[in-house]
Design a protein around this motif. Structure first.
Motif, PDB file in Angstrom:
ATOM      1  N   ASN A 387      37.616  39.240  -2.449  1.00 30.99           N
ATOM      2  CA  ASN A 387      36.685  40.090  -1.718  1.00 30.99           C
ATOM      3  C   ASN A 387      35.321  39.430  -1.540  1.00 30.99           C
ATOM      4  N   ILE A 388      34.756  38.934  -2.611  1.00 33.31           N
ATOM      5  CA  ILE A 388      33.410  38.352  -2.557  1.00 33.31           C
ATOM      6  C   ILE A 388      33.394  37.081  -1.708  1.00 33.31           C
ATOM      7  N   ILE A 389      34.357  36.195  -1.938  1.00 31.55           N
ATOM      8  CA  ILE A 389      34.387  34.916  -1.212  1.00 31.55           C
ATOM      9  C   ILE A 389      34.551  35.148   0.294  1.00 31.55           C
ATOM     10  N   VAL A 390      35.537  35.957   0.675  1.00 32.68           N
ATOM     11  CA  VAL A 390      35.805  36.188   2.102  1.00 32.68           C
ATOM     12  C   VAL A 390      34.649  36.927   2.769  1.00 32.68           C
ATOM     13  N   SER A 391      34.081  37.934   2.087  1.00 30.32           N
ATOM     14  CA  SER A 391      32.960  38.685   2.656  1.00 30.32           C
ATOM     15  C   SER A 391      31.755  37.791   2.904  1.00 30.32           C
ATOM     16  N   LEU A 392      31.445  36.924   1.953  1.00 32.41           N
ATOM     17  CA  LEU A 392      30.300  36.015   2.102  1.00 32.41           C
ATOM     18  C   LEU A 392      30.549  34.980   3.201  1.00 32.41           C
ATOM     19  N   LEU A 393      31.798  34.544   3.351  1.00 31.13           N
ATOM     20  CA  LEU A 393      32.128  33.573   4.395  1.00 31.13           C
ATOM     21  C   LEU A 393      32.057  34.182   5.793  1.00 31.13           C
ATOM     22  N   LEU A 394      32.392  35.471   5.906  1.00 28.42           N
ATOM     23  CA  LEU A 394      32.502  36.103   7.226  1.00 28.42           C
ATOM     24  C   LEU A 394      31.282  36.914   7.644  1.00 28.42           C
ATOM     25  N   VAL A 395      30.329  37.161   6.727  1.00 29.85           N
ATOM     26  CA  VAL A 395      29.193  38.016   7.072  1.00 29.85           C
ATOM     27  C   VAL A 395      28.313  37.393   8.155  1.00 29.85           C
ATOM     28  N   HIS A 396      28.132  36.072   8.129  1.00 29.26           N
ATOM     29  CA  HIS A 396      27.279  35.424   9.139  1.00 29.26           C
ATOM     30  C   HIS A 396      27.909  35.402  10.529  1.00 29.26           C
ATOM     31  N   PRO A 397      29.189  34.966  10.645  1.00 35.63           N
ATOM     32  CA  PRO A 397      29.763  34.932  12.005  1.00 35.63           C
ATOM     33  C   PRO A 397      30.128  36.308  12.571  1.00 35.63           C
ATOM     34  N   PHE A 398      30.486  37.272  11.704  1.00 31.86           N
ATOM     35  CA  PHE A 398      30.991  38.551  12.209  1.00 31.86           C
ATOM     36  C   PHE A 398      30.172  39.773  11.780  1.00 31.86           C
ATOM     37  N   GLY A 399      29.136  39.577  10.971  1.00 36.65           N
ATOM     38  CA  GLY A 399      28.285  40.693  10.568  1.00 36.65           C
ATOM     39  C   GLY A 399      29.012  41.720   9.723  1.00 36.65           C
TER      40      GLY A 399
END
Length: 516
Positions: A387-399
């Motif tokens: 959860n943490i890894i994927v959320s941090l990776l995707l927050v910039h490109p997809f908000g």
């Protein structure tokens, strides 16, 4: 015993759902008044601090789940002495938890600036956070007796009490917001009411079970303490997984996107959380009956009940999820304003997460009823990491959509398949049969997704610009979805089973009234 269990399940479910729906309506009214009387930054602060407090709930170590499990057997056997000793033990534990939450929560005040982006315009930020902490800590005092009532299949009693206090609190908070526009006074009222509610429920429990007020110097046997400690240790890991999965979204959004996106997103969370509370009440209300079921019947019968409840679980969550996909944006636009509306992509991702989370209700209920906490202790760890890894990776490109995708991926790769496997392997002692569950689960998901996107593609394009039209659309969507499900499932064994159950209960009620 079978009739008593069914009757208690029906009463608990109907009462819980009814009171929850009324509570949801009041919460929406309060939230609408909130958005129109308090600035958007406060809305973001409210959502962010609520998530931080969710993280603080880790302090209870999962004991709130262990209590019902430890009470099912002595209550079913009428062992008052064991219940009394357990209540004394949990009383001490919850008092300690309340103090720990208070101290840890207040100790986090210096770190608040690192979690908030754009909070400079909010005055008294530290005081507001402190009130959130006090509210959380105060909720632990006296609350342990509530579990006794719920575990004895009388959750309808606590549901009614909770609704009355929530209703009065909502009226008080609406008055505070309209008259003074004061967020601090709004928070203080919540603290007062949670304390009063817990005291009243505690008093009610003592009246229902007078033997628990008898003094005893006896302590729990070493085997009981060992069992509870073992379960609590495993439950703590579960608790961490649940809190991180559900409680970090606003924190990540606040850190990388700011307070205003948190405020906008919080309205959607209110809608989905409210719906989830309503539907989950159906399954939460029958958890005590499931606990009674697993200690009084054979495993094959328990497995049959599990598979039937999965069908019921799908019907409710698929219906609400599809309706949510079509109706949530028009709802937000009408009641909160167009500036609070999120994109279609975010809505679809949000609804998929809502569905996946809801579809775990049955597995979770049986996992808790069987006390299979230790067997699944590693699952939450994997869930947290993903959860943490994927959320941090995707927050910039997809908000916001990226943060939600992190939650969805963490659910699919862990909880969706691990929890039912644990129930089948250690609860039903039939691990091979779990593949039947997986096939049903995947089939249900595909049906939900296809039907949801298809109906959204057709009906989501209709412009809804007034409340009456929204209500008409809601009625039409509700009828349409349930008619489709009826056509698809009315010949199935599961549908016939629940149809006969409902028919039997209604006929029984009719005969009782006729005789009276």
């Amino acid at each position: 015993m079978q009739q008593s269990r069914t009757r208690n399940s029906v009463i608990n479910s109907l009462t819980s759902v009814t009171t929850q729906i009324l509570t949801v309506v009041m919460n929406f009214v309060v939230k609408i008044v909130f958005t129109r009387t308090i600035s958007m930054e406060y809305l973001g602060v409210n959502g962010l601090f609520a998530n931080i407090i969710t993280m603080l709930s880790l302090a209870d170590l999962g004991i709130g789940t262990a209590i019902p499990y430890s009470l099912y057997k002595p209550l079913a056997e009428g062992d008052h002495h064991k219940v009394k000793v357990l209540m004394k033990f949990y009383s001490k534990v919850y008092n300690v938890i309340g103090v720990v939450v208070l101290l840890i929560g207040l100790g986090l005040i210096p770190f608040l600036p690192y979690l908030i982006k754009g909070g400079e315009g909010v005055p008294d930020l530290n005081l507001i956070y402190a009130l959130f902490v006090i509210h959380s800590a105060s909720s632990y005092f006296f609350v342990y007796k509530r579990f006794l009532i719920d575990s004895d299949q009388k959750g309808y009693i606590t549901a009614r009490i909770t609704f009355i206090f929530s209703f009065v609190l909502s009226l008080v908070q609406i008055g505070i917001l309209y008259l003074w526009h004061n967020f601090i006074l709004y928070l203080v009222s919540s603290i007062v009411f949670v304390i009063l509610q817990n005291i009243y429920i505690s008093h009610k429990a003592t009246k229902l079970y007078p033997y628990i007020k008898e003094k005893t110097d006896e302590k729990l046997e070493k085997e009981d303490v060992k069992e509870i400690t073992k379960n609590v240790g495993s439950l703590f890991i579960y608790k961490v997984g649940s809190v991180v999965t559900n409680g970090t979204d606003n924190m990540i959004i606040s850190k990388f996107l700011g307070l205003i996106p948190v405020g906008i997103y919080s309205n959607y969370v209110l809608v989905t959380k409210s719906l989830n509370n309503v539907v989950s009440q159906l399954f939460t209300a029958i958890t005590s009956s499931i606990g009674n079921l697993v200690v009084t019947t054979n495993k094959k019968h328990s497995q049959n009940v599990f598979e039937r409840l999965l069908f019921l679980n799908f019907w409710f969550y698929a219906f609400f999820s599809i309706a949510l996909m079509i109706l949530i944006n028009p709802f937000i636009d009408l009641f909160f304003g167009s500036k609070f509306v999120l994109s279609e992509t975010i809505v679809i991702v949000l609804v998929v997460d809502f569905y996946l989370n809801g579809m775990q209700s049955v597995s979770t209920s049986f996992l808790n009823a069987y006390g299979l906490f230790y067997e699944g202790r590693f699952r939450p760890i994997f869930m947290i990491i993903v959860n943490i890894i994927v959320s941090l990776l995707l927050v910039h490109p997809f908000g916001i959509a990226g943060v939600l995708l992190g939650t969805i991926i963490s659910r699919i790769t862990t909880i969706c398949w691990m929890d039912p496997r644990i129930v089948y392997k250690y609860g039903f002692k039939d691990e091979k049969a779990v593949w039947k569950y997986y096939l049903q689960y995947i089939g249900y998901f595909c049906l939900f997704l296809f039907l949801g996107l298809f109906l959204y593609w057709i009906l989501g394009r209709i412009v809804i610009d007034n409340i009456l039209m929204w209500i008409i659309m809601g009625i039409f969507v509700s009828i349409l979805i349930n008619v489709i499900f009826f056509v698809l499932f009315f010949r199935t064994d599961n549908f016939c089973y629940f149809y006969q159950k409902i028919k039997t209960v209604l006929l029984s009620k009719f005969r009782q009234k006729k005789q009276a």
